[in-house]
Design an enzyme around this catalytic site. Structure first.
Site, short mmCIF file in Angstrom:
data_model
loop_
_atom_site.label_atom_id
_atom_site.label_comp_id
_atom_site.label_asym_id
_atom_site.label_seq_id
_atom_site.Cartn_x
_atom_site.Cartn_y
_atom_site.Cartn_z
N ARG A 151 -13.84 -7.65 2.94
CA ARG A 151 -12.44 -7.40 2.60
C ARG A 151 -11.60 -8.64 2.93
O ARG A 151 -10.71 -9.04 2.19
CB ARG A 151 -11.87 -6.21 3.39
CG ARG A 151 -12.51 -4.85 3.12
CD ARG A 151 -12.35 -4.39 1.70
NE ARG A 151 -10.98 -4.49 1.24
CZ ARG A 151 -9.98 -3.65 1.56
NH1 ARG A 151 -10.21 -2.62 2.34
NH2 ARG A 151 -8.75 -3.82 1.08
N GLN A 168 -10.34 -3.83 -2.66
CA GLN A 168 -11.63 -3.27 -2.22
C GLN A 168 -12.74 -3.61 -3.22
O GLN A 168 -13.88 -3.87 -2.85
CB GLN A 168 -11.50 -1.75 -2.06
CG GLN A 168 -12.78 -1.05 -1.63
CD GLN A 168 -13.12 -1.24 -0.16
OE1 GLN A 168 -12.27 -1.08 0.69
NE2 GLN A 168 -14.37 -1.59 0.13
N HIS A 202 -7.59 0.66 -6.14
CA HIS A 202 -7.77 -0.08 -4.87
C HIS A 202 -8.47 -1.41 -5.21
O HIS A 202 -9.63 -1.62 -4.85
CB HIS A 202 -8.61 0.77 -3.91
CG HIS A 202 -8.56 0.32 -2.48
ND1 HIS A 202 -7.76 -0.72 -2.04
CD2 HIS A 202 -9.23 0.76 -1.37
CE1 HIS A 202 -7.94 -0.89 -0.74
NE2 HIS A 202 -8.82 0.00 -0.32
N CYS A 226 -16.23 2.56 1.25
CA CYS A 226 -15.09 1.68 1.57
C CYS A 226 -14.61 1.85 3.00
O CYS A 226 -13.95 0.96 3.53
CB CYS A 226 -13.95 1.91 0.58
SG CYS A 226 -13.36 3.62 0.55
N ARG A 253 0.86 -1.19 0.00
CA ARG A 253 0.00 0.00 0.00
C ARG A 253 0.90 1.23 0.00
O ARG A 253 1.79 1.35 0.84
CB ARG A 253 -0.92 0.04 1.23
CG ARG A 253 -1.55 1.42 1.43
CD ARG A 253 -2.57 1.48 2.53
NE ARG A 253 -3.80 0.82 2.12
CZ ARG A 253 -4.98 1.02 2.71
NH1 ARG A 253 -5.09 1.85 3.72
NH2 ARG A 253 -6.05 0.38 2.29
N ASP A 307 -16.95 8.03 -1.00
CA ASP A 307 -15.66 7.84 -0.33
C ASP A 307 -15.29 9.19 0.30
O ASP A 307 -15.92 10.22 0.00
CB ASP A 307 -14.62 7.41 -1.40
CG ASP A 307 -13.23 7.20 -0.83
OD1 ASP A 307 -13.09 6.95 0.38
OD2 ASP A 307 -12.26 7.29 -1.62
N1 ORN Z 1 -9.58 3.19 3.01
C1 ORN Z 1 -9.68 3.51 1.64
C2 ORN Z 1 -9.50 4.97 1.50
C3 ORN Z 1 -9.67 5.43 0.07
C4 ORN Z 1 -9.36 6.88 -0.06
N2 ORN Z 1 -9.70 7.37 -1.38
C5 ORN Z 1 -7.88 7.16 0.23
O1 ORN Z 1 -7.06 6.93 -0.67
O2 ORN Z 1 -7.57 7.62 1.32
N1 CP Z 2 -11.22 0.43 2.94
C1 CP Z 2 -9.92 0.42 3.31
O1 CP Z 2 -9.00 0.27 2.49
O2 CP Z 2 -9.72 0.58 4.63
P1 CP Z 2 -8.30 0.79 5.33
O3 CP Z 2 -7.74 2.08 4.81
O4 CP Z 2 -8.61 0.83 6.79
O5 CP Z 2 -7.40 -0.36 4.97
#
Ligand code: ORN
Ligand code: CP
Length: 330
Positions: A315, A136, A133, A270, A106, A229
Site C-alpha cells: 500500500r 488498494q 478502492h 485488503c 476517504r 474482504d
Molecule cells: N480496509 C478496506 C476495507 C474495505 C471494506 N469493504 C470496507 O469498505 O470497509
Molecule cells: N486496506 C485498507 O484500506 O486498510 P485501512 O482501512 O486500514 O486503510
C-alpha cells in the site's frame, strides 16, 4: 508517461499501460527504499488527508510515503474539520486546493470525491469510497506480480460481498490487466449489471474475462488467486450482520477452498480481516452468532499461501507512486 495533474479516483480512468507504469514506478520506489536510496526531493510540498471513515493502512501509507519524500501532511478526521457540516465539498476543495499540492479523501459516496476533484484544482486521490478502492488495487497488482509474475491468464476469484468497493475495484483491475475474474458469491452480492458490462469491454481488449457464479466448487477450481474482504463494510449498519453471515458463510475462504485452487495459489485480503477472536467486533460477533472465523479461517490467513502482509506493505509503495506520478516526477 506523464500523469502530472491527474486525479486518482477509480481505475476506470486509467489505461492498462498507465496502470503498469504506476506499478513499475512503485516497484522502483520500493527497491530504492529497501536499498536506502532517498527519494526526498518533494520538500516544500504538502498534502491534506481527509478521512471520514477510519483507517490504519491507507492513512499510514500516505503519511509514511509523504514523509519519506520530504512532504508535509495534515490529517483531517470528521470530528476535526468543518467538512460536510458547516462547509460544503466545493468550498472545502477550493480552500484546501489553495494550500495543498494534493488531497486524499476517504469517505462515503464516490460522487463526493468526484466533486472534491472537480473543485480542488490539485490532484485528488481516492482513499476508499463505498464504490471503489483504487489505491488498494495498485498494491494488490504489485503483490500479484511479485508472487505470480505476469497477470495475463491468471484465474482470480473474489468471494464474499462482490457489489461493494473491493469487489467492484478488483473486477475492474482484473479485466483491465487480462485476468479471468470470477465473483463467487450468492447472487444478491453480484456486482451491478452495468459495471459487469463495462468490465466485459475491458476484458475483451485485454484477453481477460468476467464470470459470476454461486458455485464454490467450479468457481474456485484451479484458481491462481483467492481474494476476500469483510462481509460488513465500514458505514453499513450493524443490523446487516445476521443476514450477511447467513448468506455469505458458504463463501468463507477455508482449507477446502484453497485445496480446490492451484497448489501455487495465493490468498489475498485488503485487511482488516475477521479470522480470530482478537478484535472487539470479532468477539461481539462470536457472542451473537457463534462464529469464530468469518470471511477467512485462521488456518488460511496464517498459511504460507497468505500474502496479506505483502499487500499491506505494498500500500505504501504504490501510494508513493501515485503521489510521485500525479504531482509530477521531479
Ligand atoms: N480496509 C478496506 C476495507 C474495505 C471494506 N469493504 C470496507 O469498505 O470497509
Ligand atoms: N486496506 C485498507 O484500506 O486498510 P485501512 O482501512 O486500514 O486503510
Amino acid at each position: 508517461m506523464n500523469l502530472k495533474g491527474r486525479n486518482f479516483l477509480t481505475l476506470k480512468d486509467f489505461s492498462p499501460e498507465e496502470i503498469t507504469y504506476l506499478i513499475d514506478l512503485a516497484a522502483d520506489l520500493k527497491d530504492k527504499k529497501k536499498k536506502g536510496i532517498p527519494v526526498n526531493h518533494y520538500v516544500g510540498k504538502n498534502v491534506a488527508l481527509i478521512f471520514e471513515k477510519t483507517s490504519t493502512r491507507t492513512r499510514c501509507s500516505f503519511e509514511v510515503a509523504a514523509h519519506d519524500m520530504g512532504m508535509g501532511t495534515t490529517y483531517l478526521d470528521p470530528s476535526g474539520s468543518q467538512i460536510g457540516k458547516k462547509e460544503s465539498i466545493p468550498d472545502t476543495a477550493r480552500v484546501l486546493g489553495r494550500m495543498y499540492d494534493g488531497i486524499e479523501y476517504r469517505g462515503y459516496g464516490q460522487e463526493i470525491v468526484e466533486e472534491l476533484a472537480k473543485y480542488a484544482g490539485v490532484p485528488v486521490w481516492n482513499g476508499l469510497t463505498n464504490e471503489y478502492h483504487p489505491t488498494q488495487m495498485l498494491a494488490d497488482l504489485l503483490t500479484i506480480r511479485e508472487h505470480l509474475g505476469d497477470y495475463k491468464g491468471l484465474k482470480f476469484v473474489y468471494m464474499g460481498d462482490a457489489r461493494y468497493n473491493m469487489g467492484n475495484s478488483l473486477m475492474i483491475a482484473c479485466a483491465k490487466m487480462g485476468m479471468h475474474f470470477v465473483a463467487c458469491t450468492s447472487k444478491e452480492y453480484f456486482p451491478s449489471k452495468e459495471l459487469v458490462a463495462q468490465c466485459e469491454e475491458y476484458a475483451k481488449a485485454s484477453g481477460g474475462s468476467v464470470a459470476l457464479t454461486e458455485d464454490v466448487e467450479s468457481g474456485t477450481k484451479d484458481a491462481d488467486v483467492i481474494y476476500t474482504d469483510v462481509w460488513v463494510s465500514m458505514g453499513e449498519p450493524d443490523e446487516v450482520w445476521a443476514e450477511r453471515i447467513k448468506v455469505l458463510s458458504p463463501y468463507q475462504v477455508n482449507k477446502k477452498v484453497m485445496d480446490n485452487a492451484k497448489d501455487s495459489a495465493i490468498f489475498m485480503h485488503c485487511l482488516p480481516a475477521f479470522h480470530d477472536l482478537k478484535t472487539k467486533i470479532g468477539k461481539e460477533v462470536y457472542e451473537k452468532f457463534g462464529m469464530k472465523e468469518l470471511e477467512v479461517t485462521d488456518e488460511v490467513f496464517e498459511s504460507k499461501q497468505s500474502v496479506v502482509f505483502d499487500e499491506a506493505e505494498n500500500r505504501m509503495h504504490t501510494i508513493k507512486a501515485v503521489m510521485v506520478a500525479t504531482l509530477g516526477e521531479q
